[in-house]
Write an enzyme that holds these catalytic residues in place. Sequence first.
Site, mmCIF file in Angstrom:
data_model
loop_
_atom_site.group_PDB
_atom_site.id
_atom_site.type_symbol
_atom_site.label_atom_id
_atom_site.label_comp_id
_atom_site.label_asym_id
_atom_site.label_seq_id
_atom_site.Cartn_x
_atom_site.Cartn_y
_atom_site.Cartn_z
ATOM 1 N N SER A 1 6.112 -8.541 -9.298
ATOM 2 C CA SER A 1 5.819 -7.087 -9.235
ATOM 3 C C SER A 1 6.923 -6.472 -10.022
ATOM 4 C CB SER A 1 6.182 -6.469 -7.779
ATOM 5 O OG SER A 1 6.362 -5.052 -8.004
ATOM 6 N N HIS B 1 1.856 -7.735 -10.809
ATOM 7 C CA HIS B 1 1.324 -6.823 -9.614
ATOM 8 C C HIS B 1 1.979 -5.521 -10.058
ATOM 9 C CE1 HIS B 1 0.786 -6.159 -5.324
ATOM 10 N NE2 HIS B 1 2.006 -5.475 -5.224
ATOM 11 N N ASP C 1 2.804 -1.589 -8.672
ATOM 12 C CA ASP C 1 3.126 -0.900 -7.330
ATOM 13 C C ASP C 1 3.074 0.470 -7.721
ATOM 14 O OD1 ASP C 1 3.323 -3.056 -5.158
ATOM 15 O OD2 ASP C 1 5.043 -3.591 -6.568
ATOM 16 N N MET D 1 3.050 4.394 -6.180
ATOM 17 C CA MET D 1 3.437 4.981 -4.990
ATOM 18 C C MET D 1 3.582 6.403 -5.330
ATOM 19 S SD MET D 1 6.658 2.713 -3.610
ATOM 20 C CE MET D 1 6.738 0.750 -3.776
ATOM 21 N N HIS E 1 -1.821 -2.246 -6.892
ATOM 22 C CA HIS E 1 -1.374 -1.808 -5.407
ATOM 23 C C HIS E 1 -1.102 -0.331 -5.200
ATOM 24 C CE1 HIS E 1 1.196 -2.678 -1.613
ATOM 25 N NE2 HIS E 1 0.281 -2.243 -1.417
ATOM 26 N N MET F 1 -0.137 2.562 -3.300
ATOM 27 C CA MET F 1 0.264 3.000 -2.045
ATOM 28 C C MET F 1 0.299 4.740 -2.108
ATOM 29 S SD MET F 1 3.204 0.234 -2.006
ATOM 30 C CE MET F 1 3.103 -0.327 -3.467
ATOM 31 N N MET G 1 1.072 -6.757 3.837
ATOM 32 C CA MET G 1 2.319 -6.330 3.555
ATOM 33 C C MET G 1 3.248 -6.922 4.505
ATOM 34 S SD MET G 1 2.244 -4.419 1.061
ATOM 35 C CE MET G 1 4.080 -4.138 1.093
ATOM 36 N N ASP H 1 2.824 -9.606 0.209
ATOM 37 C CA ASP H 1 3.282 -8.731 -0.592
ATOM 38 C C ASP H 1 4.956 -8.157 0.362
ATOM 39 O OD1 ASP H 1 4.558 -6.999 -2.312
ATOM 40 O OD2 ASP H 1 2.730 -5.609 -2.330
HETATM 41 C C1 DX5 Z 1 6.560 -3.040 -1.708
HETATM 42 C C2 DX5 Z 1 5.669 -3.456 -2.990
HETATM 43 C C3 DX5 Z 1 6.028 -4.685 -3.302
HETATM 44 C C4 DX5 Z 1 7.604 -4.966 -4.041
HETATM 45 C C5 DX5 Z 1 7.914 -6.161 -3.574
HETATM 46 O O1 DX5 Z 1 6.086 -1.612 -1.289
HETATM 47 O O2 DX5 Z 1 4.575 -3.148 -2.523
HETATM 48 O O3 DX5 Z 1 5.001 -4.989 -4.295
HETATM 49 O O4 DX5 Z 1 7.520 -4.714 -5.240
HETATM 50 O O5 DX5 Z 1 9.262 -6.263 -3.841
HETATM 51 P P1 DX5 Z 1 10.175 -7.520 -2.947
HETATM 52 O O6 DX5 Z 1 9.524 -8.682 -3.630
HETATM 53 O O7 DX5 Z 1 11.466 -7.481 -3.556
HETATM 54 O O8 DX5 Z 1 9.985 -7.394 -1.434
HETATM 55 ZN ZN ZN Z 2 2.837 -4.308 -3.839
#
Ligand code: DX5
Ligand code: ZN
Length: 215
Positions: free
Chosen positions: A7, A32, A34, A36, A65, A67, A136, A174
């Site tokens: 990620s 990956h 993320d 948000m 991903h 969110m 998750m 994840d």
């Molecule tokens: C969290 C994200 C993850 C995050 C994981 O909300 O969806 O993809 O980057 O980070 P680590 O591996 O540090 O838990």
């Molecule tokens: Zn993620």
Amino acid sequence: MPLIAPSLLSADFSELGKAAALLHRSEADWFHLDVMDGRFVPNITFGMPVIKAIRPLSDKPFDVHLMIAEPERYIEDFKKAGADILSIHLEASTHLHRSLQAIRQCGMKSGVALNPHSPVESIEHVLAETDLVCLMSVNPGFGGQKFIESTYEKVRRLKAMIHAQGTNTLIEIDGGVSDANAELLKDAGADVLVAGSYVFGSADPEKTIAGLKAI
Ligand code: DX5
Ligand code: ZN
């Protein structure tokens, strides 16, 4: 052997191009990404323009991903930005079945992400529409959190559901993934491991990725 999807959330955002180049030359299978929105999760990261900017730096699959609230509004935008796999949250989708179909119709692999509290049984009736289930193993919103141990049981249950229905759905984990749990996750049935802080917080991210690949 699980696929490894580092990620970029834990990369240095002032040098995102360098981090993308690193992932490209590493043994990572996917990127990956993320996204948000500060509504579905407390944090805000990046959206389509950033994904579009790094798209030319690698031909590896972009695993996006979302969110975000109302993810169905942005399916086409993320396709245009360069997403290959688009995951939306079960908890953010009133019409999940329709949205998963829309993702596939747009030419992407469809993904559904589940918060730690959501039972895998809640997606039993959309598995045929789902190419990837992202379980998750932390509460979404931030990198660097502690892995939630009950995830192993969810992986086993989901694997059994997938076998029973005969779909090709991949199971992705994840949150909090590291060398401390990668092998156990693989044994439980995980197909894809996401790792953020474990990779980008290490002295040699390429070597860390190779280490995960070797489990
Ligand atoms: C969290 C994200 C993850 C995050 C994981 O909300 O969806 O993809 O980057 O980070 P680590 O591996 O540090 O838990
Ligand atoms: Zn993620």
